[in-house]
Design an enzyme around this catalytic site. Structure first.
Site, PDB file in Angstrom:
ATOM      1  N   CYS A  53      30.811  33.942  22.673  1.00 43.45           N
ATOM      2  CA  CYS A  53      30.347  34.214  24.034  1.00 43.45           C
ATOM      3  C   CYS A  53      29.712  35.584  24.243  1.00 43.45           C
ATOM      4  CB  CYS A  53      31.500  34.056  25.022  1.00 43.45           C
ATOM      5  SG  CYS A  53      32.362  32.480  24.950  1.00 43.45           S
TER       6      CYS A  53
ATOM      7  N   ASP B 266      25.744  27.893  25.642  1.00 46.31           N
ATOM      8  CA  ASP B 266      25.706  29.340  25.411  1.00 46.31           C
ATOM      9  C   ASP B 266      25.992  29.719  23.956  1.00 46.31           C
ATOM     10  OD1 ASP B 266      28.477  28.937  25.386  1.00 46.31           O
ATOM     11  OD2 ASP B 266      28.903  30.739  26.569  1.00 46.31           O
TER      12      ASP B 266
END
Length: 619
Positions: free
Chosen positions: A77, A244
């Protein structure tokens, strides 16, 4: 006022100018990012016939450009999102570690890309995850769980990010009891297991649960797309949907395989703005695009100049031609520290071939990481490996890697057949190896300094620190690449580097010696000297690591002696990574380590990296 008076004519001119300005603002596209967490393209039926059915997203895809080769530059992330928001390679700007030990500044003269949109009159909103590793400026008009494009001024274009966390890794941290009692909508019999995973009830249940989460994601995406339609914005808004980074079953998130990097990307461009696209028709398209390119692309679509300090290039908008897109066939990726677990992997993808360089190959993929092993599938996989119940493909996750790998993604999409030692592919191997090497040197990859060095010496200006140490970084890369040579070729340079006055020459020479095992035991005597007396604790620990993995000496005593020399938490965590490796690898050394060896501030929170390692040692 007379209609032909100078004052009247001046007023008319001012009104016309203002009208043109408003019209120009209204004549720019809205741009919407729909983001989902932790899902590579392999989990969507749009890309994989065995993936989850997502009818709302499939409906959008039917009139959109579906990118086959879209890549997060990092498989986790904060590093991925730091790349997205800056348009820069994270190892160049010091943002490559997850979780960050320290926030780093933006490169001098550069802002996060929404800043430039805001300056150009866009209303910028983020709902709501940021998770950047860099210090943030005034880039959002609003960023929270309530942020919405609806609060903009009449006629004002917007850039909005809507994040969806339903597919996040944490959603698969269920207990064994829950697995027995809670049924999934997707049948465990329906899923197809990847070849590197064991085909067990636990894995099938986890796959099915992940499919269910994608279907819930699809409902959320459908609701937001309907909101855009109900607001009358569909034909004025360019819509990006993307994941993502990859995930989230074992060997996905956190790893630089395709399952960690190759993300879904669907771009809907209304007819009004189709002239911004240099592709012939909608549907699946081949150009390679990476997260470094997303910010520059949004700026280009908005008519905003792309800052020169950004590494990425636009793939949509004015000035992008068919020839430009046809030449796009490469991508770079990186994986460094994930929480308390260290690694250093770089990848270069060119066309259908992927080159993976493991700079510390003895740090096997499955080395314990607290957050990952909260997942039942991870724990079962490791148990089956220790019980000798896995196939060779399934076992590799827990074994020492080769320093370099080469995969034909077209014919081996799950990267199970390493072609690096196949003479038929020697030309491809050399080309990609050189391409990666040139990229790392040209970008001053900061990971070739140990993280504690970057923190203590380069934190104020990482980019400048990289430029000032360009020659040293290139030298460390060359020392690391001695692990690719025959040991007889490498030995003279390794011997010289072990005597260097630069501690990080010694550091990388020891890593290369370890990567050469079992053929480099000739360095045991020198390694023992370094382990016992080197002034730099991290160099001592690398020497002890070599002694332990080669079984040519005792690694415990020199590592225990190095601990009192440690002055910061980042160094302590890096040393504990070596301790974990030596504890969990044959012959499994025993270290009498406790909280008393560390500053109490490093262990007071169970979520701190040192505390996590100590908790694991107790278990």
């Amino acid at each position: 006022m007379k209609y032909n008076s100078p004052l009247y004519l001046f007023a008319i001119a001012i009104m016309a100018t203002l009208s043109l300005s408003v019209s120009a603002e209204q004549d720019r596209p809205n741009i919407l990012w729909l983001t989902s967490e932790d899902n590579s393209k392999h989990w969507l039926r749009i890309y994989n016939e065995n993936g989850a059915a997502m009818p709302n997203l499939e409906r959008l895809a039917s009139k959109s450009f579906v990118f086959e080769n879209a890549f997060s530059n990092a498989p986790v992330c904060s590093t991925a999102r730091s790349t997205l928001i800056t348009g820069c390679y994270a190892p160049r700007v010091g943002a490559q570690y997850h979780r960050r030990s320290h926030m780093v500044p933006m490169p001098e003269g550069l802002e996060m890309f929404p800043y430039y949109l805001r300056q150009a009159g866009y209303y910028t909103t983020n709902n709501s995850k940021k998770d950047y590793n860099l210090k943030e400026g005034e880039i959002w008009n609003a960023s929270s769980g309530k942020a919405t494009y609806r609060n903009r001024q009449p006629g004002q274009p917007f850039f909005h990010v809507q994040n969806h966390g339903i597919t996040h890794e944490g959603r698969l941290h269920f207990s064994e009891e829950e697995m027995r009692t809670k049924k999934n909508d997707t049948s465990s019999d329906e899923v197809k297991i990847f070849p590197y995973h064991p085909d067990t009830e636990t894995f099938r249940y986890t796959y099915a649960r992940y499919h269910d989460l994608h279907q819930q994601l699809d409902e959320q995406l459908g609701d937001f797309l309907k909101q855009i339609e109900d607001d009358g914005l569909s034909e004025d808004t360019i819509i990006f949907y993307y994941g993502d980074h990859g995930g989230v079953l074992p060997r996905g998130k956190g790893y630089a395989y395709e399952s960690g990097l190759n993300v879904p990307l669907i771009v809907y461009v209304p007819e009004k703005w189709i002239h911004f696209v240099a592709l012939d028709e909608t549907g699946k398209v081949d150009p390679f695009v990476s997260f470094i390119d997303f910010g520059p692309t949004v700026l280009n679509l908005a008519g905003v100049k792309v800052p020169e300090q950004m590494d990425g290039k636009p793939f949509l908008g004015k000035g992008v031609t068919k020839d430009d897109l046809a030449r796009r066939d490469t991508a770079f990726g990186y994986a460094d520290r994930f929480d308390e677990k260290y690694d250093l992997v770089r990848v270069y993808r060119k066309g259908k071939f992927k080159y993976m360089r493991s700079y510390q190959p003895f740090n096997f993929d499955g080395l314990f990481n607290d957050y990952r092993y909260k997942m039942a599938a991870y724990r079962e996989w490791y148990s089956l490996y220790k019980a000798g119940q896995l196939t060779p493909k399934q076992s590799r996750f827990f074994q020492t890697r080769l320093p370099e790998s080469l995969y034909d993604i077209e014919n081996d999409p799950h990267e199970t057949q390493n072609l690096a030692q196949d003479p038929n592919y020697s030309g491809v191997l050399k080309e990609l190896r050189q391409g990666l090497r040139e990229h790392l040197k040209s970008t001053n990859d900061l990971s070739f300094f140990p993280e504690p060095v970057m923190v203590t010496e380069g934190l104020l200006n990482p980019v400048q620190f990289g430029e000032d140490n360009k020659a040293r970084i290139a030298r460390y890369i060359d020392l690391a690449d001695l692990s690719l040579l025959d040991i007889d070729q490498a030995a003279p340079k390794l011997k010289s580097a072990l005597q260097s006055k630069d501690p990080w020459d010694r550091y990388w020479a020891l890593i290369s010696c370890t990567a050469h095992l079992p053929h480099s035991k000739q360095f045991a005597k020198e390694a023992k000297r370094i382990a016992d007396s080197d002034p730099e604790p991290l160099v001592r620990v690398r020497a002890a690591e070599y002694l332990g993995l080669s079984q040519t000496g005792d690694p415990v005593a020199p590592i225990m002696a190095a601990l009192p020399m440690v002055k910061d938490e980042v160094t302590a965590n890096l040393i504990l990574n070596t301790v974990t490796l030596l504890r969990d690898t044959y012959p499994k050394y025993d270290f009498p380590i406790s909280k008393s060896h560390f500053n109490s501030e490093w262990t007071e929170d169970a979520r701190q990296n040192v505390a996590r390692r100590l908790s694991y040692f107790k278990r």
